[in-house]
Design an enzyme around this catalytic site. Sequence first.
Site, mmCIF file in Angstrom:
data_model
loop_
_atom_site.group_PDB
_atom_site.id
_atom_site.type_symbol
_atom_site.label_atom_id
_atom_site.label_comp_id
_atom_site.label_asym_id
_atom_site.label_seq_id
_atom_site.Cartn_x
_atom_site.Cartn_y
_atom_site.Cartn_z
ATOM 1 C CB VAL A 146 -0.956 -0.003 1.214
ATOM 2 C CG1 VAL A 146 -1.709 1.320 1.322
ATOM 3 C CG2 VAL A 146 -1.939 -1.154 1.102
ATOM 4 C CB THR A 183 -3.395 -3.866 9.932
ATOM 5 O OG1 THR A 183 -3.983 -3.955 8.616
ATOM 6 C CG2 THR A 183 -3.033 -2.436 10.217
ATOM 7 C CD GLU A 202 -5.551 -0.999 0.387
ATOM 8 O OE1 GLU A 202 -5.714 -1.072 -0.841
ATOM 9 O OE2 GLU A 202 -5.612 -1.980 1.147
ATOM 10 C CG PHE A 203 -11.061 1.174 -1.967
ATOM 11 C CD1 PHE A 203 -11.836 0.318 -1.199
ATOM 12 C CD2 PHE A 203 -11.084 2.527 -1.671
ATOM 13 C CE1 PHE A 203 -12.630 0.794 -0.168
ATOM 14 C CE2 PHE A 203 -11.883 3.019 -0.645
ATOM 15 C CZ PHE A 203 -12.651 2.158 0.113
ATOM 16 N N GLY A 254 -13.852 -20.953 -8.045
ATOM 17 C CA GLY A 254 -12.458 -21.357 -7.950
ATOM 18 C C GLY A 254 -12.183 -22.080 -6.647
ATOM 19 N N GLY A 286 -7.912 -15.890 -1.258
ATOM 20 C CA GLY A 286 -6.730 -15.745 -0.427
ATOM 21 C C GLY A 286 -6.235 -14.318 -0.529
ATOM 22 C CB CYS A 329 -7.424 -7.564 1.193
ATOM 23 S SG CYS A 329 -6.231 -6.273 0.771
ATOM 24 C CE LYS A 389 -4.580 -7.097 6.014
ATOM 25 N NZ LYS A 389 -5.418 -5.996 6.534
#
Length: 435
Positions: free
Chosen positions: A11, A86, A151-152, A256, A260, A263, A266
Amino acid sequence: MRIAMIGTGYVGLVSGTCFSEFGIQVVCVDKDARKIDLLRQNVMPIYEPGLDELVAANVEANRLSFTTDLKSAVAEADAVFIAVGTPSRRGDGHADLSYVYAAAEEIADALNGYTVIVTKSTVPVSTGDEVERIIRARRPDAEFDVVSNPEFLREGSAINDFLRPDRVVIGTESERARKVMKQLYRVLYLIETPIVFTSRRTSELIKYAGNTFLATKISFINEIADLCEKVGADVHDVAKGIGLDGRIGKKFLHPGPGYGGSCFPKDTLALVQTARDFNSPLSIIEQVIAVNDRRKKSMADRVVAACGGSVSGKAIAVLGLTFKPNTDDMRDSPSIDIVAGLIGAGATVRTFDPEGMGEAKKLLPSQVIYCDDAYATLPGAECLVIVTEWNEFRAIDLDRVKTLLAAPRIVDLRNVYEPAEMQELGFEYYSIGRV
Protein backbone atom coordinates in the site's frame (compact mmCIF):
# COMPACT_ATOMS: atom_id res chain seq x y z
CA MET A 1 2.58 19.97 -0.93
CA ARG A 2 4.73 17.32 0.73
CA ILE A 3 3.76 13.82 1.89
CA ALA A 4 5.56 11.42 4.20
CA MET A 5 4.44 7.83 3.52
CA ILE A 6 5.24 5.60 6.49
CA GLY A 7 5.74 2.05 5.27
CA THR A 8 6.97 0.80 1.89
CA GLY A 9 4.88 -2.34 1.67
CA TYR A 10 2.29 -2.87 -1.01
CA VAL A 11 0.00 0.00 0.00
CA GLY A 12 2.66 2.51 0.98
CA LEU A 13 4.91 2.03 -2.04
CA VAL A 14 2.13 2.10 -4.62
CA SER A 15 0.31 5.00 -2.94
CA GLY A 16 3.45 7.06 -2.46
CA THR A 17 4.55 6.50 -6.04
CA CYS A 18 1.14 7.41 -7.45
CA PHE A 19 0.90 10.56 -5.32
CA SER A 20 4.26 11.60 -6.76
CA GLU A 21 2.81 10.97 -10.21
CA PHE A 22 0.19 13.59 -9.26
CA GLY A 23 3.05 16.08 -8.91
CA ILE A 24 3.32 15.95 -5.11
CA GLN A 25 6.64 15.69 -3.26
CA VAL A 26 6.66 12.28 -1.55
CA VAL A 27 9.14 10.75 0.86
CA CYS A 28 8.59 7.04 1.56
CA VAL A 29 9.87 5.94 4.96
CA ASP A 30 10.78 2.48 6.21
CA LYS A 31 12.81 1.13 9.13
CA ASP A 32 14.32 -1.56 6.90
CA ALA A 33 17.54 0.06 5.67
CA ARG A 34 18.17 -2.73 3.17
CA LYS A 35 14.76 -2.25 1.58
CA ILE A 36 15.38 1.50 1.30
CA ASP A 37 18.78 0.90 -0.30
CA LEU A 38 17.21 -1.45 -2.84
CA LEU A 39 14.43 1.02 -3.63
CA ARG A 40 17.04 3.70 -4.26
CA GLN A 41 18.50 1.27 -6.81
CA ASN A 42 15.00 0.79 -8.29
CA VAL A 43 14.76 -2.79 -7.01
CA MET A 44 11.15 -3.40 -6.01
CA PRO A 45 10.29 -5.44 -2.88
CA ILE A 46 7.04 -6.59 -4.51
CA TYR A 47 5.94 -7.62 -7.98
CA GLU A 48 3.42 -5.17 -9.41
CA PRO A 49 3.29 -4.61 -13.20
CA GLY A 50 4.63 -1.19 -14.16
CA LEU A 51 5.68 -0.15 -10.65
CA ASP A 52 9.43 -0.10 -11.27
CA GLU A 53 9.04 2.15 -14.30
CA LEU A 54 6.76 4.57 -12.42
CA VAL A 55 9.12 4.69 -9.43
CA ALA A 56 12.11 5.37 -11.69
CA ALA A 57 10.33 8.17 -13.56
CA ASN A 58 9.30 9.99 -10.39
CA VAL A 59 12.67 9.56 -8.71
CA GLU A 60 14.23 11.02 -11.85
CA ALA A 61 11.80 13.95 -11.65
CA ASN A 62 12.82 14.55 -8.00
CA ARG A 63 9.27 14.03 -6.76
CA LEU A 64 9.86 10.68 -5.02
CA SER A 65 12.56 9.66 -2.55
CA PHE A 66 13.20 6.99 0.08
CA THR A 67 14.60 7.26 3.60
CA THR A 68 14.87 5.61 7.00
CA ASP A 69 14.74 9.03 8.69
CA LEU A 70 11.12 9.30 9.81
CA LYS A 71 11.72 12.40 11.92
CA SER A 72 12.89 14.64 9.11
CA ALA A 73 10.31 13.30 6.65
CA VAL A 74 7.43 14.00 9.06
CA ALA A 75 8.75 17.40 10.15
CA GLU A 76 8.64 18.66 6.56
CA ALA A 77 5.31 17.06 5.56
CA ASP A 78 1.87 18.62 5.15
CA ALA A 79 0.33 15.14 5.38
CA VAL A 80 1.70 11.92 6.90
CA PHE A 81 0.21 8.64 5.71
CA ILE A 82 0.38 5.56 7.92
CA ALA A 83 0.65 2.59 5.56
CA VAL A 84 2.09 -0.13 7.77
CA GLY A 85 0.90 -3.72 8.01
CA THR A 86 -2.16 -4.78 9.99
CA PRO A 87 -1.95 -8.60 9.89
CA SER A 88 -4.34 -10.86 11.74
CA ARG A 89 -3.31 -11.19 15.36
CA ARG A 90 -2.44 -14.74 16.33
CA GLY A 91 -5.08 -16.50 18.34
CA ASP A 92 -8.11 -14.24 18.03
CA GLY A 93 -8.35 -12.87 14.47
CA HIS A 94 -8.21 -9.23 15.54
CA ALA A 95 -6.15 -6.90 13.36
CA ASP A 96 -2.70 -6.41 14.88
CA LEU A 97 -2.47 -2.63 15.25
CA SER A 98 0.88 -2.53 17.01
CA TYR A 99 2.66 -1.17 13.91
CA VAL A 100 0.02 1.54 13.47
CA TYR A 101 0.28 2.68 17.08
CA ALA A 102 4.09 2.57 17.04
CA ALA A 103 4.05 4.76 13.93
CA ALA A 104 1.67 7.17 15.65
CA GLU A 105 4.10 7.54 18.56
CA GLU A 106 7.04 8.27 16.27
CA ILE A 107 4.99 10.70 14.21
CA ALA A 108 3.92 12.56 17.34
CA ASP A 109 7.54 13.16 18.34
CA ALA A 110 8.39 14.57 14.90
CA LEU A 111 5.43 16.88 14.20
CA ASN A 112 6.30 20.43 13.19
CA GLY A 113 3.36 22.71 12.45
CA TYR A 114 -0.14 21.72 11.36
CA THR A 115 -0.14 18.22 9.86
CA VAL A 116 -2.83 15.90 8.60
CA ILE A 117 -2.17 12.33 9.74
CA VAL A 118 -3.89 9.81 7.47
CA THR A 119 -4.50 6.14 8.20
CA LYS A 120 -4.08 4.41 4.83
CA SER A 121 -3.65 1.00 6.45
CA THR A 122 -6.79 -1.11 6.75
CA VAL A 123 -7.84 -0.63 10.36
CA PRO A 124 -10.92 -1.48 12.45
CA VAL A 125 -13.50 1.08 13.49
CA SER A 126 -12.23 3.49 16.19
CA THR A 127 -8.54 3.04 15.32
CA GLY A 128 -8.37 6.68 14.28
CA ASP A 129 -9.65 7.64 17.73
CA GLU A 130 -6.78 5.77 19.36
CA VAL A 131 -4.20 7.22 16.95
CA GLU A 132 -5.46 10.68 17.85
CA ARG A 133 -5.32 9.88 21.58
CA ILE A 134 -1.74 8.57 21.31
CA ILE A 135 -0.52 11.65 19.48
CA ARG A 136 -2.39 14.08 21.74
CA ALA A 137 -0.97 12.39 24.85
CA ARG A 138 2.61 12.68 23.58
CA ARG A 139 2.27 16.11 22.02
CA PRO A 140 -0.52 18.17 23.64
CA ASP A 141 0.91 21.22 21.89
CA ALA A 142 0.75 19.78 18.35
CA GLU A 143 -1.60 21.00 15.63
CA PHE A 144 -2.94 18.01 13.73
CA ASP A 145 -5.99 16.13 12.52
CA VAL A 146 -6.34 12.36 12.04
CA VAL A 147 -8.09 11.28 8.85
CA SER A 148 -9.18 7.89 7.51
CA ASN A 149 -8.43 7.30 3.82
CA PRO A 150 -8.72 3.55 3.06
CA GLU A 151 -7.03 2.00 0.06
CA PHE A 152 -8.88 0.02 -2.60
CA LEU A 153 -5.95 -1.42 -4.53
CA ARG A 154 -6.13 -4.76 -6.28
CA GLU A 155 -2.81 -6.55 -6.54
CA GLY A 156 -1.82 -6.80 -10.19
CA SER A 157 -3.70 -3.62 -11.17
CA ALA A 158 -2.89 -1.37 -8.22
CA ILE A 159 -1.42 1.53 -10.19
CA ASN A 160 -4.50 1.87 -12.37
CA ASP A 161 -6.72 1.50 -9.29
CA PHE A 162 -4.96 4.46 -7.65
CA LEU A 163 -4.71 6.71 -10.70
CA ARG A 164 -8.21 5.94 -12.01
CA PRO A 165 -10.22 4.77 -9.00
CA ASP A 166 -13.93 4.03 -8.73
CA ARG A 167 -14.01 6.38 -5.73
CA VAL A 168 -11.92 7.94 -2.98
CA VAL A 169 -13.21 7.71 0.59
CA ILE A 170 -12.08 10.29 3.14
CA GLY A 171 -13.20 10.24 6.77
CA THR A 172 -12.82 13.45 8.75
CA GLU A 173 -14.89 15.93 10.74
CA SER A 174 -12.29 18.68 10.29
CA GLU A 175 -12.80 21.27 7.56
CA ARG A 176 -9.10 22.14 7.69
CA ALA A 177 -8.13 18.52 7.06
CA ARG A 178 -10.76 18.24 4.36
CA LYS A 179 -9.13 21.09 2.43
CA VAL A 180 -5.73 19.41 2.62
CA MET A 181 -7.15 16.10 1.39
CA LYS A 182 -8.96 17.83 -1.47
CA GLN A 183 -5.67 19.37 -2.54
CA LEU A 184 -3.88 16.02 -2.42
CA TYR A 185 -6.54 14.43 -4.63
CA ARG A 186 -7.02 17.47 -6.88
CA VAL A 187 -5.95 15.52 -9.98
CA LEU A 188 -8.80 13.06 -9.41
CA TYR A 189 -11.30 15.89 -8.88
CA LEU A 190 -10.39 17.17 -12.33
CA ILE A 191 -11.38 13.85 -13.92
CA GLU A 192 -14.60 13.80 -11.86
CA THR A 193 -13.70 10.85 -9.66
CA PRO A 194 -16.34 10.48 -6.91
CA ILE A 195 -14.84 11.73 -3.62
CA VAL A 196 -16.88 10.45 -0.69
CA PHE A 197 -16.47 12.44 2.54
CA THR A 198 -17.74 10.74 5.69
CA SER A 199 -17.07 10.62 9.40
CA ARG A 200 -13.84 8.90 10.36
CA ARG A 201 -15.50 5.81 11.81
CA THR A 202 -17.74 5.46 8.75
CA SER A 203 -14.71 5.56 6.48
CA GLU A 204 -12.97 2.87 8.50
CA LEU A 205 -16.03 0.63 8.23
CA ILE A 206 -16.46 1.19 4.47
CA LYS A 207 -13.20 -0.60 3.72
CA TYR A 208 -14.09 -3.70 5.75
CA ALA A 209 -17.69 -3.76 4.52
CA GLY A 210 -16.51 -3.61 0.90
CA ASN A 211 -14.00 -6.43 1.22
CA THR A 212 -16.31 -8.70 3.18
CA PHE A 213 -19.08 -8.20 0.63
CA LEU A 214 -16.74 -9.24 -2.19
CA ALA A 215 -15.57 -12.24 -0.18
CA THR A 216 -19.22 -13.16 0.31
CA LYS A 217 -19.80 -13.11 -3.45
CA ILE A 218 -16.85 -15.46 -3.94
CA SER A 219 -18.01 -17.97 -1.34
CA PHE A 220 -21.56 -17.73 -2.69
CA ILE A 221 -20.61 -18.60 -6.26
CA ASN A 222 -18.31 -21.39 -5.05
CA GLU A 223 -21.19 -23.04 -3.22
CA ILE A 224 -23.42 -22.54 -6.26
CA ALA A 225 -20.69 -24.22 -8.34
CA ASP A 226 -20.86 -27.27 -6.08
CA LEU A 227 -24.63 -27.37 -6.54
CA CYS A 228 -24.22 -27.06 -10.31
CA GLU A 229 -22.06 -30.18 -10.33
CA LYS A 230 -24.76 -32.10 -8.47
CA VAL A 231 -27.69 -31.01 -10.64
CA GLY A 232 -25.96 -30.87 -14.02
CA ALA A 233 -25.93 -27.09 -14.50
CA ASP A 234 -23.15 -24.76 -15.69
CA VAL A 235 -21.95 -22.28 -13.08
CA HIS A 236 -20.67 -19.84 -15.72
CA ASP A 237 -24.10 -19.55 -17.24
CA VAL A 238 -25.59 -19.14 -13.77
CA ALA A 239 -23.05 -16.40 -12.97
CA LYS A 240 -23.79 -14.62 -16.24
CA GLY A 241 -27.52 -14.93 -15.74
CA ILE A 242 -27.45 -13.35 -12.29
CA GLY A 243 -24.53 -10.98 -12.98
CA LEU A 244 -26.43 -9.18 -15.72
CA ASP A 245 -28.83 -8.03 -13.03
CA GLY A 246 -27.58 -4.54 -12.21
CA ARG A 247 -28.39 -5.07 -8.56
CA ILE A 248 -25.91 -7.96 -8.41
CA GLY A 249 -23.19 -7.24 -10.96
CA LYS A 250 -20.90 -9.70 -12.72
CA LYS A 251 -17.65 -9.12 -10.82
CA PHE A 252 -16.38 -11.62 -8.24
CA LEU A 253 -18.72 -14.33 -9.51
CA HIS A 254 -15.89 -16.56 -10.75
CA PRO A 255 -15.77 -20.03 -9.17
CA GLY A 256 -12.46 -21.36 -7.95
CA PRO A 257 -10.53 -22.86 -5.05
CA GLY A 258 -11.40 -20.09 -2.57
CA TYR A 259 -10.13 -16.60 -1.86
CA GLY A 260 -6.73 -15.74 -0.43
CA GLY A 261 -4.35 -12.81 -0.48
CA SER A 262 -3.43 -9.96 1.81
CA CYS A 263 -6.93 -8.52 2.29
CA PHE A 264 -9.97 -10.80 2.25
CA PRO A 265 -8.83 -13.41 4.81
CA LYS A 266 -7.63 -10.93 7.44
CA ASP A 267 -10.32 -8.32 6.80
CA THR A 268 -13.21 -10.75 7.13
CA LEU A 269 -11.74 -12.03 10.39
CA ALA A 270 -11.13 -8.53 11.70
CA LEU A 271 -14.66 -7.36 10.92
CA VAL A 272 -16.16 -10.40 12.65
CA GLN A 273 -14.07 -9.67 15.74
CA THR A 274 -15.02 -5.98 15.70
CA ALA A 275 -18.70 -6.91 15.42
CA ARG A 276 -18.38 -9.25 18.39
CA ASP A 277 -16.66 -6.52 20.41
CA PHE A 278 -19.63 -4.24 19.78
CA ASN A 279 -22.12 -7.05 20.45
CA SER A 280 -23.42 -7.02 16.89
CA PRO A 281 -22.37 -10.40 15.44
CA LEU A 282 -22.11 -10.89 11.68
CA SER A 283 -23.26 -14.48 11.20
CA ILE A 284 -23.21 -14.24 7.39
CA ILE A 285 -19.54 -13.26 7.37
CA GLU A 286 -18.72 -15.96 9.90
CA GLN A 287 -20.16 -18.50 7.48
CA VAL A 288 -18.28 -16.96 4.54
CA ILE A 289 -15.02 -17.52 6.42
CA ALA A 290 -15.97 -21.10 7.31
CA VAL A 291 -17.03 -21.92 3.73
CA ASN A 292 -13.79 -20.55 2.34
CA ASP A 293 -11.60 -22.42 4.81
CA ARG A 294 -13.37 -25.70 4.00
CA ARG A 295 -13.12 -25.07 0.30
CA LYS A 296 -9.37 -24.52 0.24
CA LYS A 297 -8.81 -27.68 2.24
CA SER A 298 -11.15 -29.72 0.00
CA MET A 299 -9.36 -28.95 -3.29
CA ALA A 300 -6.66 -31.56 -2.71
CA ASP A 301 -9.43 -34.13 -2.28
CA ARG A 302 -10.72 -33.23 -5.75
CA VAL A 303 -7.32 -34.00 -7.21
CA VAL A 304 -7.07 -37.29 -5.34
CA ALA A 305 -10.54 -38.30 -6.52
CA ALA A 306 -9.65 -37.46 -10.13
CA CYS A 307 -6.62 -39.73 -9.81
CA GLY A 308 -8.74 -42.71 -8.84
CA GLY A 309 -8.76 -42.20 -5.08
CA SER A 310 -5.02 -42.29 -4.39
CA VAL A 311 -1.97 -40.18 -5.25
CA SER A 312 0.44 -42.08 -3.03
CA GLY A 313 3.76 -42.46 -4.82
CA LYS A 314 2.50 -40.43 -7.80
CA ALA A 315 3.83 -37.19 -9.25
CA ILE A 316 1.41 -34.25 -9.47
CA ALA A 317 2.15 -31.13 -11.55
CA VAL A 318 0.84 -27.88 -10.03
CA LEU A 319 0.76 -24.70 -12.10
CA GLY A 320 0.35 -21.44 -10.17
CA LEU A 321 1.00 -20.78 -6.50
CA THR A 322 0.12 -17.14 -5.87
CA PHE A 323 -3.42 -16.34 -4.75
CA LYS A 324 -4.06 -14.57 -8.09
CA PRO A 325 -2.08 -13.76 -11.25
CA ASN A 326 0.18 -10.71 -11.68
CA THR A 327 1.47 -10.77 -8.12
CA ASP A 328 4.07 -12.62 -6.09
CA ASP A 329 1.80 -12.64 -3.02
CA MET A 330 1.40 -16.03 -1.38
CA ARG A 331 -0.50 -14.89 1.72
CA ASP A 332 -3.37 -17.30 2.43
CA SER A 333 -3.16 -18.63 -1.12
CA PRO A 334 -5.30 -21.73 -1.79
CA SER A 335 -2.13 -23.40 -3.09
CA ILE A 336 -0.81 -23.67 0.47
CA ASP A 337 -3.61 -26.03 1.51
CA ILE A 338 -3.70 -27.80 -1.84
CA VAL A 339 0.02 -28.60 -1.98
CA ALA A 340 0.14 -29.60 1.70
CA GLY A 341 -2.88 -31.85 1.18
CA LEU A 342 -1.32 -33.59 -1.83
CA ILE A 343 1.98 -34.16 -0.07
CA GLY A 344 0.10 -35.40 2.98
CA ALA A 345 -1.62 -37.91 0.70
CA GLY A 346 1.75 -39.24 -0.45
CA ALA A 347 2.19 -37.37 -3.72
CA THR A 348 5.35 -35.85 -5.13
CA VAL A 349 4.52 -32.25 -6.12
CA ARG A 350 6.36 -30.46 -8.92
CA THR A 351 5.34 -26.87 -9.41
CA PHE A 352 5.93 -23.66 -11.34
CA ASP A 353 4.75 -20.08 -10.84
CA PRO A 354 6.02 -17.12 -12.90
CA GLU A 355 6.57 -14.85 -9.87
CA GLY A 356 5.64 -16.60 -6.64
CA MET A 357 8.19 -19.37 -6.10
CA GLY A 358 10.50 -17.28 -3.94
CA GLU A 359 7.70 -16.56 -1.48
CA ALA A 360 6.32 -20.09 -1.84
CA LYS A 361 9.55 -21.63 -0.57
CA LYS A 362 8.93 -19.88 2.77
CA LEU A 363 5.44 -21.35 3.14
CA LEU A 364 5.19 -24.71 1.39
CA PRO A 365 6.54 -28.08 2.60
CA SER A 366 10.23 -28.64 1.95
CA GLN A 367 9.46 -31.66 -0.27
CA VAL A 368 8.03 -29.46 -3.05
CA ILE A 369 10.04 -29.51 -6.28
CA TYR A 370 10.25 -26.13 -8.06
CA CYS A 371 10.65 -26.14 -11.82
CA ASP A 372 11.97 -23.62 -14.35
CA ASP A 373 8.83 -23.58 -16.50
CA ALA A 374 5.40 -25.15 -16.81
CA TYR A 375 6.52 -28.04 -19.03
CA ALA A 376 9.23 -29.12 -16.58
CA THR A 377 6.53 -30.03 -14.04
CA LEU A 378 4.85 -32.50 -16.38
CA PRO A 379 7.02 -35.53 -17.31
CA GLY A 380 5.43 -38.67 -15.86
CA ALA A 381 2.93 -36.74 -13.73
CA GLU A 382 -0.36 -38.46 -12.99
CA CYS A 383 -2.26 -35.18 -13.20
CA LEU A 384 -1.85 -31.49 -14.04
CA VAL A 385 -3.53 -29.12 -11.55
CA ILE A 386 -4.11 -25.47 -12.48
CA VAL A 387 -4.33 -23.40 -9.30
CA THR A 388 -3.63 -19.83 -10.52
CA GLU A 389 -4.79 -18.56 -13.90
CA TRP A 390 -1.65 -16.86 -15.16
CA ASN A 391 -2.07 -15.90 -18.83
CA GLU A 392 0.82 -18.09 -19.93
CA PHE A 393 -1.07 -21.15 -18.64
CA ARG A 394 -3.99 -20.25 -20.90
CA ALA A 395 -1.72 -20.51 -23.92
CA ILE A 396 0.12 -23.70 -22.97
CA ASP A 397 0.73 -26.25 -25.76
CA LEU A 398 -1.87 -28.89 -24.88
CA ASP A 399 -0.53 -31.45 -27.34
CA ARG A 400 2.83 -31.23 -25.62
CA VAL A 401 1.16 -31.46 -22.23
CA LYS A 402 -0.59 -34.63 -23.29
CA THR A 403 2.61 -36.31 -24.43
CA LEU A 404 4.47 -35.42 -21.21
CA LEU A 405 1.86 -36.52 -18.67
CA ALA A 406 1.69 -40.15 -17.56
CA ALA A 407 -2.08 -39.86 -17.99
CA PRO A 408 -3.93 -37.15 -19.97
CA ARG A 409 -5.60 -35.76 -16.86
CA ILE A 410 -6.15 -32.09 -15.90
CA VAL A 411 -7.84 -30.70 -12.79
CA ASP A 412 -8.57 -27.08 -13.66
CA LEU A 413 -9.48 -25.17 -10.49
CA ARG A 414 -9.84 -21.87 -12.41
CA ASN A 415 -11.88 -23.07 -15.40
CA VAL A 416 -9.24 -21.85 -17.85
CA TYR A 417 -10.35 -24.28 -20.59
CA GLU A 418 -13.64 -25.41 -22.12
CA PRO A 419 -14.74 -28.96 -21.18
CA ALA A 420 -15.90 -29.91 -24.68
CA GLU A 421 -12.63 -28.82 -26.27
CA MET A 422 -10.57 -30.69 -23.70
CA GLN A 423 -12.56 -33.86 -24.17
CA GLU A 424 -12.14 -33.55 -27.93
CA LEU A 425 -8.37 -33.32 -27.39
CA GLY A 426 -8.52 -36.55 -25.41
CA PHE A 427 -8.10 -35.20 -21.90
CA GLU A 428 -9.76 -36.45 -18.77
CA TYR A 429 -10.79 -32.97 -17.66
CA TYR A 430 -12.17 -31.81 -14.31
CA SER A 431 -13.26 -28.23 -13.69
CA ILE A 432 -15.38 -26.27 -11.18
CA GLY A 433 -19.17 -26.17 -11.46
CA ARG A 434 -19.37 -27.55 -14.98
CA VAL A 435 -20.29 -30.99 -16.30
